[in-house]
Each structure stands twice: as structure tokens, then as C-alpha cells.
Scaffold this motif. Structure first.
Motif, PDB file in Angstrom:
ATOM      1  N   TYR A  56       0.972  -1.196  -0.044  1.00 50.83           N
ATOM      2  CA  TYR A  56      -0.166  -0.179   0.333  1.00 50.83           C
ATOM      3  C   TYR A  56       0.426   1.273  -0.107  1.00 50.83           C
ATOM      4  CZ  TYR A  56      -3.094   3.205   1.670  1.00 50.83           C
ATOM      5  OH  TYR A  56      -4.140   4.937   1.730  1.00 50.83           O
ATOM      6  N   ASP A  57       1.521   1.192   0.603  1.00 43.77           N
ATOM      7  CA  ASP A  57       3.128   2.240   0.546  1.00 43.77           C
ATOM      8  C   ASP A  57       3.783   1.993   1.594  1.00 43.77           C
ATOM      9  OD1 ASP A  57       3.321   5.333   0.450  1.00 43.77           O
ATOM     10  OD2 ASP A  57       2.329   5.463   2.264  1.00 43.77           O
ATOM     11  N   ASN A  58       4.981   2.825   1.318  1.00 41.43           N
ATOM     12  CA  ASN A  58       6.551   2.105   1.700  1.00 41.43           C
ATOM     13  C   ASN A  58       7.166   3.144   1.989  1.00 41.43           C
ATOM     14  OD1 ASN A  58       9.171   1.334   1.814  1.00 41.43           O
ATOM     15  ND2 ASN A  58       9.633   1.972  -0.800  1.00 41.43           N
ATOM     16  N   PHE A  59       6.839   2.811   3.014  1.00 38.67           N
ATOM     17  CA  PHE A  59       7.521   4.215   4.537  1.00 38.67           C
ATOM     18  C   PHE A  59       9.211   4.165   4.625  1.00 38.67           C
ATOM     19  CE2 PHE A  59       3.509   2.874   5.978  1.00 38.67           C
ATOM     20  CZ  PHE A  59       3.125   3.690   6.659  1.00 38.67           C
ATOM     21  N   ASP A  60      10.087   2.968   3.672  1.00 36.38           N
ATOM     22  CA  ASP A  60      11.639   3.063   3.861  1.00 36.38           C
ATOM     23  C   ASP A  60      12.270   4.339   2.388  1.00 36.38           C
ATOM     24  OD1 ASP A  60      11.745   1.556   5.792  1.00 36.38           O
ATOM     25  OD2 ASP A  60      11.600   0.235   4.405  1.00 36.38           O
ATOM     26  N   ASN A  61      11.140   4.725   1.565  1.00 35.21           N
ATOM     27  CA  ASN A  61      11.700   5.511   0.281  1.00 35.21           C
ATOM     28  C   ASN A  61      12.617   4.981   0.083  1.00 35.21           C
ATOM     29  OD1 ASN A  61       9.482   7.975   1.404  1.00 35.21           O
ATOM     30  ND2 ASN A  61      11.171   8.435   2.874  1.00 35.21           N
ATOM     31  N   ASP A  62      11.918   3.740  -0.550  1.00 39.20           N
ATOM     32  CA  ASP A  62      13.890   3.221  -1.109  1.00 39.20           C
ATOM     33  C   ASP A  62      13.192   3.192  -3.036  1.00 39.20           C
ATOM     34  OD1 ASP A  62      11.450   1.210  -1.373  1.00 39.20           O
ATOM     35  OD2 ASP A  62      12.432  -0.651  -0.655  1.00 39.20           O
ATOM     36  N   GLY A  63      12.141   3.314  -3.373  1.00 41.01           N
ATOM     37  CA  GLY A  63      11.945   3.914  -4.784  1.00 41.01           C
ATOM     38  C   GLY A  63      11.236   2.821  -5.013  1.00 41.01           C
ATOM     39  N   GLU A  64      10.769   1.904  -4.409  1.00 42.79           N
ATOM     40  CA  GLU A  64       9.920   0.747  -4.450  1.00 42.79           C
ATOM     41  C   GLU A  64       7.697   1.711  -5.366  1.00 42.79           C
ATOM     42  OE1 GLU A  64       7.991  -3.439  -3.306  1.00 42.79           O
ATOM     43  OE2 GLU A  64       8.833  -2.154  -1.880  1.00 42.79           O
ATOM     44  N   ILE A  65       7.444   0.775  -6.329  1.00 40.71           N
ATOM     45  CA  ILE A  65       6.252   1.393  -6.801  1.00 40.71           C
ATOM     46  C   ILE A  65       5.254   0.755  -5.157  1.00 40.71           C
ATOM     47  CG2 ILE A  65       4.804   1.271  -7.800  1.00 40.71           C
ATOM     48  CD1 ILE A  65       6.972   0.639 -10.308  1.00 40.71           C
ATOM     49  N   THR A  66       4.958   1.837  -4.606  1.00 41.62           N
ATOM     50  CA  THR A  66       3.053   1.495  -4.302  1.00 41.62           C
ATOM     51  C   THR A  66       1.899   0.879  -5.056  1.00 41.62           C
ATOM     52  OG1 THR A  66       3.344   3.214  -2.977  1.00 41.62           O
ATOM     53  CG2 THR A  66       5.253   1.236  -2.282  1.00 41.62           C
ATOM     54  N   LEU A  67       0.470   1.091  -3.966  1.00 41.49           N
ATOM     55  CA  LEU A  67      -0.104   1.394  -4.280  1.00 41.49           C
ATOM     56  C   LEU A  67      -0.517   2.559  -4.153  1.00 41.49           C
ATOM     57  CD1 LEU A  67      -2.383  -1.593  -2.612  1.00 41.49           C
ATOM     58  CD2 LEU A  67      -2.257  -1.377  -5.508  1.00 41.49           C
TER      59      LEU A  67
END
Length: 283
Positions: free
Chosen positions: A156-167
Motif C-alpha cells: 500500500y505504501d513504502n515508509f522506507d522511501n527506497d523507490g519501490e512502486i506502491t499502490l
């Protein structure tokens, strides 16, 4: 696998004229000859009536003769065909489907609520009528299946901000994957996907509060990091200016005290209370 083919029916107006000639001729023959045999022509007239049909814009009729597919009529107008043909109506208009909100687990196992908005239309009437039992129900079921698969493929979301695509952050990429998935699933039913996108996205109710707090904490940490970076730059600039203009000589202890005071002032989330020192710098 059979494909759609075009059926060319006769124009209905000449046949309609012929049908009324048969009707009026039968009535006249019965009056003049008084022979009941002419009453059989009434049966011919009523059978002919079942052959008439109208095709409106963006509509079609699938022609089937005792289980044998003869073709599809897509031309607009008033037509006549063999009365023993079954003429199944198939709309070629675009449909807008808004799915129900489904609870699924995202890639990280978090329960989320998600729905899809799908715009579709029938392109192959043969597949829509004969490859699936009910193509409208097929669209609904396959849309739900595609949404469940999509939800499990991304976080749903990425809290680490590593560039992974999220919803939440990668809507363009996610919607593209959703369209491709639906096109593949609905192709066997002759359905063309015009557009597909996520219509609703949120954490499930049981974890929404906790995830909101996490998002707020992440935002606060990011904001504080920017504030500290800016404060360090301002303190460094102040020390450089004081040193360059020889306004005051500061030893290491005084520099440390000044840096501490400036960092407190610049990084505090509340207004500071100034204290006026009327003595010396050492007091």
C-alpha cells in the motif's frame, strides 16, 4: 475457435409491403371465393412478422439457426431475416463498471480496501455469446479477481522511501498493470478494456488508525530532518560571518554554547523566550 462473422439481412421495408399484400389478398380471397383454404395465408403472414427486427446505433443481433451460428448484424436499420433465426441482442455500447470495495492483503500482509473502475465494451459478439455463460457476470467476477491479484502484488505504501512502486505512489504503473491483467482475462469473452483504474484505496478499518499515526510520525521525522539541516547551515553561516568580520572572538566553549543556543532556537517547535544577559559573557 470460431470468430465473429458479418451477416447481411434483407431490408425490412419490401418484405413488410409483401406481408401486407398477403394479408389484404387473403382477406379479399376469403370474401370473394368463400374458400377457407385461403385462411392458411394468415399463418404465413404471422410467421413473416417474426422475421422483422431493428438495429439501433451501437447495437447488434447474433443470428442463430437451430444452434448454428450464422453471423452478426451490426448495420443500423430495419431488416428482415428468416423467422426461424433466433436473434440475440448484444449491445456494443461502452459500459462503466464500479466494483465493490474488497478487503485484500497487500504485499506486506496489511489488510486494505480497494475497488476498481472499469470501462469496457463488447468487440467480438461470438465470444461474448458462446465462449462464456454470461459475459456481464464474467466481467464482474474477473474484475474482482484482478483487483485481488493487484492488491497482493504491491505494498500500500513504502515508509522506507527506497523507490519501490506502491499502490498509493505509483498510480500510473499500477493502473497500467491492472489494464493489462484485465485485458488478458477478458479477451476470451470478446471484451475490450477501454480504461481501468483504482477507484478507492484505503487501509482496512482495523489498522487505519495505527497506519495514520505511522504516516504522521514519518512525516514529522522527515520535517525535523529538513529543519535540522537548515539550522546547521544557518549556525555555520553565523560563525563564519562573525569570524570573517572579527566582530567578537569566541573560544571553543563559547562557540559550543552559541551553537547550542542557536540550535535550540531554530529547531524548537515553540516560540522561545529570550533571556537578556546584563552581565558579562562569562555570567
Amino acid at each position: 475457435m470460431k470468430e465473429e462473422k458479418t451477416f447481411e439481412p434483407r431490408s425490412g421495408f419490401p418484405i413488410l409491403l409483401l406481408a401486407f399484400l398477403i394479408l389484404f389478398g387473403t382477406i379479399a380471397a376469403l370474401i370473394v371465393t368463400q374458400m377457407p383454404i385461403f385462411a392458411l395465408l394468415f399463418l404465413v403472414f404471422f410467421i413473416m412478422l417474426f422475421g422483422f427486427f431493428i438495429i439501433n446505433p451501437n447495437s447488434s443481433r447474433v443470428m442463430v439457426f437451430f444452434g448454428d451460428y450464422r453471423g452478426t448484424v451490426k448495420k443500423n436499420g430495419f431488416f428482415w431475416a428468416n423467422p426461424f433465426y433466433s436473434k440475440k441482442k448484444v449491445s456494443l455500447r461502452a459500459y462503466n463498471f464500479d466494483s465493490e470495495r474488497l478487503k485484500v492483503n497487500d504485499k506486506l500482509g496489511n489488510p486494505i480496501m480497494i475497488s476498481v473502475i472499469l470501462v469496457w465494451q463488447v468487440k467480438n459478439t461470438y465470444k461474448a455469446m458462446f465462449e462464456v455463460n454470461d459475459y456481464e457476470h464474467f466481467v464482474r467476477v474477473q474484475s474482482d479477481a484482478a483487483v485481488r491479484k493487484l492488491g497482493g502484488s504491491y505494498a500500500y505504501d513504502n515508509f522506507d522511501n527506497d523507490g519501490e512502486i506502491t499502490l498509493r505512489s505509483g498510480m500510473n504503473e499500477v493502473n497500467h498493470d491492472l489494464e493489462e491483467e484485465l485485458r488478458e482475462r477478458l479477451a476470451m469473452a470478446g471484451i475490450s478494456v477501454i480504461e481501468a483504474r483504482i477507484g478507492y484505496l484505503a487501509y482496512a478499518e482495523e489498522i487505519a488508525s495505527a497506519m495514520l499515526q505511522r504516516q504522521q510520525a514519518t512525516a514529522i521525522v522527515a520535517a525535523r530532518q529538513k529543519i535540522v539541516e537548515g539550522a546547521v547551515g544557518m549556525v555555520e553561516m553565523a560563525l563564519d560571518e562573525l569570524n570573517a568580520k572579527s566582530i567578537v572572538e569566541l573560544d571553543d566553549d563559547k562557540k559550543a554554547a552559541m551553537v547550542s543556543n542557536l540550535m535550540v532556537v531554530l529547531c524548537s517547535d515553540r516560540a522561545v523566550t529570550p533571556v537578556v544577559n546584563t552581565g558579562t559573557l562569562n555570567h
